[in-house]
Design an enzyme around this catalytic site. Structure first.
Site, PDB file in Angstrom:
ATOM      1  N   TYR A 153      34.078  46.078  29.716  1.00  0.00           N
ATOM      2  CA  TYR A 153      35.278  46.008  28.893  1.00  0.00           C
ATOM      3  C   TYR A 153      35.573  47.372  28.267  1.00  0.00           C
ATOM      4  O   TYR A 153      34.744  47.920  27.532  1.00  0.00           O
ATOM      5  CB  TYR A 153      35.143  44.948  27.806  1.00  0.00           C
ATOM      6  CG  TYR A 153      35.155  43.524  28.320  1.00  0.00           C
ATOM      7  CD1 TYR A 153      35.524  43.224  29.633  1.00  0.00           C
ATOM      8  CD2 TYR A 153      34.799  42.451  27.501  1.00  0.00           C
ATOM      9  CE1 TYR A 153      35.537  41.927  30.102  1.00  0.00           C
ATOM     10  CE2 TYR A 153      34.823  41.153  27.972  1.00  0.00           C
ATOM     11  CZ  TYR A 153      35.179  40.893  29.264  1.00  0.00           C
ATOM     12  OH  TYR A 153      35.192  39.591  29.733  1.00  0.00           O
ATOM     13  N   LYS A 181      34.167  49.407  44.651  1.00  0.00           N
ATOM     14  CA  LYS A 181      33.933  48.342  43.674  1.00  0.00           C
ATOM     15  C   LYS A 181      33.032  47.292  44.308  1.00  0.00           C
ATOM     16  O   LYS A 181      33.219  46.901  45.461  1.00  0.00           O
ATOM     17  CB  LYS A 181      35.257  47.705  43.235  1.00  0.00           C
ATOM     18  CG  LYS A 181      35.061  46.591  42.205  1.00  0.00           C
ATOM     19  CD  LYS A 181      36.384  45.946  41.795  1.00  0.00           C
ATOM     20  CE  LYS A 181      36.151  44.817  40.805  1.00  0.00           C
ATOM     21  NZ  LYS A 181      37.404  44.155  40.396  1.00  0.00           N
ATOM     22  N   ARG A 203      29.879  37.853  37.839  1.00  0.00           N
ATOM     23  CA  ARG A 203      30.456  37.331  39.084  1.00  0.00           C
ATOM     24  C   ARG A 203      29.328  37.034  40.061  1.00  0.00           C
ATOM     25  O   ARG A 203      28.295  37.700  40.041  1.00  0.00           O
ATOM     26  CB  ARG A 203      31.402  38.361  39.726  1.00  0.00           C
ATOM     27  CG  ARG A 203      32.694  38.604  38.973  1.00  0.00           C
ATOM     28  CD  ARG A 203      33.752  37.611  39.378  1.00  0.00           C
ATOM     29  NE  ARG A 203      35.002  37.829  38.650  1.00  0.00           N
ATOM     30  CZ  ARG A 203      36.077  37.050  38.796  1.00  0.00           C
ATOM     31  NH1 ARG A 203      36.050  36.033  39.633  1.00  0.00           N
ATOM     32  NH2 ARG A 203      37.172  37.287  38.097  1.00  0.00           N
ATOM     33  N   SER A 256      28.997  33.366  34.900  1.00  0.00           N
ATOM     34  CA  SER A 256      30.443  33.362  34.763  1.00  0.00           C
ATOM     35  C   SER A 256      31.049  33.308  36.159  1.00  0.00           C
ATOM     36  O   SER A 256      30.541  33.947  37.087  1.00  0.00           O
ATOM     37  CB  SER A 256      30.890  34.630  34.021  1.00  0.00           C
ATOM     38  OG  SER A 256      32.299  34.669  33.874  1.00  0.00           O
ATOM     39  N   GLY A 301      41.550  36.160  23.443  1.00  0.00           N
ATOM     40  CA  GLY A 301      41.401  37.602  23.531  1.00  0.00           C
ATOM     41  C   GLY A 301      42.392  38.402  22.723  1.00  0.00           C
ATOM     42  O   GLY A 301      42.436  39.624  22.829  1.00  0.00           O
ATOM     43  N   THR A 302      43.210  37.731  21.911  1.00  0.00           N
ATOM     44  CA  THR A 302      44.214  38.453  21.139  1.00  0.00           C
ATOM     45  C   THR A 302      43.567  39.356  20.085  1.00  0.00           C
ATOM     46  O   THR A 302      42.516  39.027  19.540  1.00  0.00           O
ATOM     47  CB  THR A 302      45.177  37.474  20.455  1.00  0.00           C
ATOM     48  OG1 THR A 302      46.135  38.206  19.679  1.00  0.00           O
ATOM     49  CG2 THR A 302      44.439  36.505  19.540  1.00  0.00           C
ATOM     50  N   ARG A 309      47.458  35.602  15.121  1.00  0.00           N
ATOM     51  CA  ARG A 309      47.248  34.713  16.271  1.00  0.00           C
ATOM     52  C   ARG A 309      45.816  34.186  16.299  1.00  0.00           C
ATOM     53  O   ARG A 309      45.581  33.047  16.723  1.00  0.00           O
ATOM     54  CB  ARG A 309      47.559  35.435  17.581  1.00  0.00           C
ATOM     55  CG  ARG A 309      49.036  35.706  17.814  1.00  0.00           C
ATOM     56  CD  ARG A 309      49.304  36.033  19.269  1.00  0.00           C
ATOM     57  NE  ARG A 309      49.238  34.843  20.100  1.00  0.00           N
ATOM     58  CZ  ARG A 309      48.910  34.856  21.396  1.00  0.00           C
ATOM     59  NH1 ARG A 309      48.580  35.986  21.980  1.00  0.00           N
ATOM     60  NH2 ARG A 309      48.884  33.732  22.100  1.00  0.00           N
TER      61      ARG A 309
END
Length: 323
Positions: free
Chosen positions: A61, A101, A133, A162, A287-288, A293
């Site tokens: 991230y 990737k 993944r 995940s 994720g905001t 929010r």
């Protein structure tokens, strides 16, 4: 194999997870700024005020800067650490000098990723480490050895995955001594494959659904905690400009707004409550970075949708009645 039940592994977990993907500024190799740290601090405080105690990271991230900004905010207020569960993910590698990737669940990469996350976050232990993944080249026995080493070293308390289906989880779990306590995947009113699969079993209309049989049932049985990334559906149902959007999506947004008025709550709360109403006890990941929010999302814990309203949202999202 350990018989540690999910409710003990995540005994202090909140019903909603705060996703930290939006922290850390641009996805580049620059340094974090004072503004990045301040944003992280505001989001942490807003989440905790809304009763959200689980914070979701990944080593990729903002190319690591999300964890760095979060860690800097924690360093300024160390007492916050005791009020939260911190989880992070590893296994995605972007194109670099070594190759394209790729996914990498080799023990070497897992161990190095955990060390990097702990350093950036400024903590001694991850509450949960998740494999980001499925890696077609993964060796379950090697992953099991890495997990045991990480737990013995006190670097990770619990483990999860995940974006994996039930057979992939079962394959790993046969080798891994620790229970896989979490599976995070995309689920929302606009990403309904997991729910469609429940009712289209044996129905020719389900031929195009390929989410993974048994995944939802694992959650209902309490075998694993399901978390839903993308739970706010990109904001399409809670205020995003719908000009040019498909009529079905516009009707769904209108239905969400109607129910928000009926339940005297926010549109975000209705969108999240649809997931949380399911007996699998799904944890939405939001994720905001907007504090208002975040507070609006927290309202989802105060409502339980009537069965009729739950189904009306599903039918409106489908654009046709159920079979």
């Amino acid at each position: 194999m350990s018989d540690l039940p999910i409710h003990r592994a995540l005994s202090s977990a909140s019903p909603i997870v705060y996703g930290c993907m939006g922290l850390g500024g641009p996805w580049d190799t620059g340094d974090i700024t004072r503004a990045d740290v301040d944003t992280a601090r505001r989001c942490i405080e807003a989440a905790l005020a809304a009763g959200i105690t689980v914070f979701d990271h990944a080593d990729i991230y903002a190319l690591g800067k999300a964890e760095s900004a979060f860690g800097a905010a924690l360093a300024e207020s160390p007492g916050l650490r005791e009020r939260m569960i911190i989880q992070s993910k590893c296994g995605i590698r972007f194109a670099d000098a070594q190759g394209t990737k790729r996914y990498d669940l080799s023990p070497e990469w897992i161990m190095a990723s955990v060390d990097g996350s702990l350093q950036r976050l400024g903590i001694e232990q991850l509450d949960i480490l998740m494999l980001h993944r499925p890696d077609p080249l993964m060796a379950p026995d090697a992953i099991a050895e890495a997990f045991s080493r990480l737990q013995a070293q006190g670097k990770v308390a619990h483990f999860g995955v995940s974006n994996m289906n039930a057979p992939q989880i079962a394959l790993l779990q046969r080798a891994i001594a620790q229970p896989l306590v979490v599976n995070q995947m995309e689920m929302s009113l606009l990403a309904r494959d997991a729910f469609e699969e429940e009712v289209l079993a044996g129905h020719r209309g389900g031929a195009s659904v390929n989410f993974g049989p048994g995944l939802i049932e694992q959650g209902v049985a309490g075998e694993i905690q399901l978390q839903a990334w993308g739970s706010l559906a990109g904001g399409w149902l809670s205020g995003r400009n719908l000009s040019g959007a498909m009529p079905t999506r516009q009707r769904l947004a209108e239905r969400v707004a109607q129910l928000a008025r009926s339940y005297a709550t926010s549109r975000e709360a209705i969108v999240l409550a649809w997931l949380m109403r399911h007996p699998a006890r799904i944890q939405p990941v939001i994720g905001t970075t907007d504090a208002a929010r975040i507070a609006a999302c927290g309202q989802a814990t105060d409502i339980s949708l009537l069965r009729e309203d739950w189904y009306s949202l599903w039918e409106t999202a489908r654009g046709e009645e159920l079979p």
